[in-house]
Design an enzyme around this catalytic site. Structure first.
Site, short mmCIF file in Angstrom:
data_model
loop_
_atom_site.label_atom_id
_atom_site.label_comp_id
_atom_site.label_asym_id
_atom_site.label_seq_id
_atom_site.Cartn_x
_atom_site.Cartn_y
_atom_site.Cartn_z
N ASN A 195 0.81 -1.23 0.00
CA ASN A 195 0.00 0.00 0.00
C ASN A 195 0.84 1.28 0.00
O ASN A 195 0.30 2.37 0.16
CB ASN A 195 -0.98 0.00 1.19
CG ASN A 195 -0.28 0.11 2.53
OD1 ASN A 195 0.89 0.44 2.61
ND2 ASN A 195 -1.00 -0.19 3.59
N LYS A 196 2.17 1.14 -0.20
CA LYS A 196 3.02 2.33 -0.14
C LYS A 196 2.98 3.11 -1.46
O LYS A 196 2.54 2.60 -2.49
CB LYS A 196 4.47 1.92 0.18
CG LYS A 196 4.62 1.32 1.58
CD LYS A 196 4.25 2.33 2.65
CE LYS A 196 4.63 1.90 4.05
NZ LYS A 196 3.82 0.82 4.61
#
Ligand SMILES: Cc1ncc(COP(=O)(O)O)c(C=O)c1O
Length: 400
Positions: A195-196
């Site tokens: 999710n970065k």
């Protein structure tokens, strides 16, 4: 009259669930992965090397070393800095467990220094207060992507001869005083978790200008061998590899670096889109009583990396806890999330080190009143409008 909350059986704001931190991957990533799969070399090799070179060039540092997580990056940074049993490592209590866990993995004691409740970053004056004769390193966390007060913190590190490690898991693209995070001359550790802002599914990077530490990290990340498999393969000669350290299995394979090469090219565009949505959110939330936003520098020299868009709630305005508010947003089909409960209140840290919540009151309080909202470049304007509608609806529903 306020609309009935979905958690109480009312109609949710949207029909489909808006995932938190949905990765934005395109055809370039697909083609590169396919190329790697067909190349016959999927382990650590030329693409990991290319990704490292691109990343070093991007942040403007001498060395970028790819690993398989930010956790590995942080662990190796401490080892490369010579952290050993009996040492103390100062860090923020408002962070993911990995930031402090790595000090324990190195045999050291993590020592917390409270945050500034306005920025959510570790406060320099609290770092100074936490220094003892055993302190050897500081790990700062650029919370959500907002750079810490690096000038002050670098000066403290210099005066006390401490290694300064940046947990830049949230901070790709963030700027401090005109420089990208990762080129301030320390060790900076990035996360490429799913999710970065830049993802390789799992992955991380250490950036540094220090030749000796880079050399140690290169050896430690792959079993402590003097030559890695690609070097031996590419030479087309028998090359012996000596075990020169009892190292780790922390390398990044080419299959994942294939994503990173193209994700890196998307960082700037992605950040511009995040900024656009963040301004829409700001406008909607700034006026809601009981809601506080993290500051976002807008002077061109300093830039928030916008990995997280957080609301800090003043719970005196609401009838329920933050956890219930997140649950209610989830019921409205909005992927709200929690980053983070203060680490000193987690069982391991509380019981091992005997911490009380009031030992770090700012982190304790923020940790019980913060929530994160979906913000990625691939949400739509309608998604952002749904987030705003759901926040307004839920907060109105629980207002005292
Ligand atoms: C502040 C912070 N540090 C470290 C990490 C660990 O990153 P990774 O999952 O890449 O090991 C995370 C992960 O979310 C994080 O948020």
């Amino acid at each position: 009259m306020t609309a009935s909350l979905a958690i109480d059986g009312g109609q949710p704001v949207r029909d489909s669930f808006l995932v938190f931190g949905k990765p934005c991957l395109g055809e370039e990533e697909e083609r590169e992965v396919l190329d790697t799969l067909r190349s016959g070399w999927i382990g650590t090799g030329p693409k990991a090397l290319r990704f490292e070179q691109m990343f070093a060039e991007y942040v403007g540092c001498k060395h970028a070393l790819a690993v398989n997580s930010a956790t590995a990056a942080l662990h190796l940074s401490l080892l490369a800095a010579g952290i050993k049993p009996g040492d103390e490592v100062i860090t923020s209590p408002l962070t993911f467990a990995a930031t402090a866990n790595v000090a324990i993995h190195a045999g050291a004691r993590p020592v917390f220094a409270d945050i500034d409740p306005a920025t959510l970053n570790i406060a320099p004056e609290n770092i100074e207060r936490a220094i003892t004769g055993r302190t050897r390193a500081i790990i700062v966390v650029h919370f959500g992507g907002l750079p810490c007060q690096m000038a002050e913190i670098m000066e403290i590190a210099r005066q006390h001869n401490l290694t300064l490690v940046e947990d830049a898991a949230h901070a790709v693209g963030a700027r401090y005083n005109g420089r990208l995070i990762g080129n301030l001359g320390n060790l900076a550790c990035f996360s490429f978790y799913a999710n970065k802002n830049l993802t390789t599914a799992e992955g991380g990077m250490v950036t540094t200008d220090d030749d000796a530490m880079a050399e140690r990290i290169a050896v430690y990340r792959l079993h402590g061998l003097s030559r890695h498999a690609w070097q031996r393969y590419a030479s087309r000669r028998l090359m012996l590899s000596d075990a020169i350290y009892p190292g780790y299995k922390y390398n990044m394979p080419d299959l994942l670096a294939s994503l990173g090469i193209h994700q890196l090219r998307r960082v700037e565009d992605g950040l511009l889109t995040r900024e656009r949505y963040a301004r829409v959110y700001d406008e909607a939330f700034a006026e809601i009583p009981g809601v506080r936003l993290q500051p976002r520098p807008g002077d061109g020299l300093n830039r928030h990396g916008l990995h997280l868009y957080v609301l800090v709630l003043d719970l005196a305005h609401f009838r329920v806890s933050r956890n219930q508010i997140i649950d209610s947003l989830l019921a409205e089909n909005i992927g709200a999330a929690l980053h983070y409960r203060a680490l000193h209140m987690h069982p391991y840290y509380r019981d091992t080190f005997g911490y009380e919540p009031e030992d770090f009151p700012a982190a304790a309080s923020v940790g019980e009143s913060i929530l994160s909202l979906p913000l990625t470049p691939c949400i739509s304007e309608q998604d952002a409008a749904d987030v705003i509608e759901a926040v307004r609806k839920v907060l109105a529903g629980y207002r005292r």
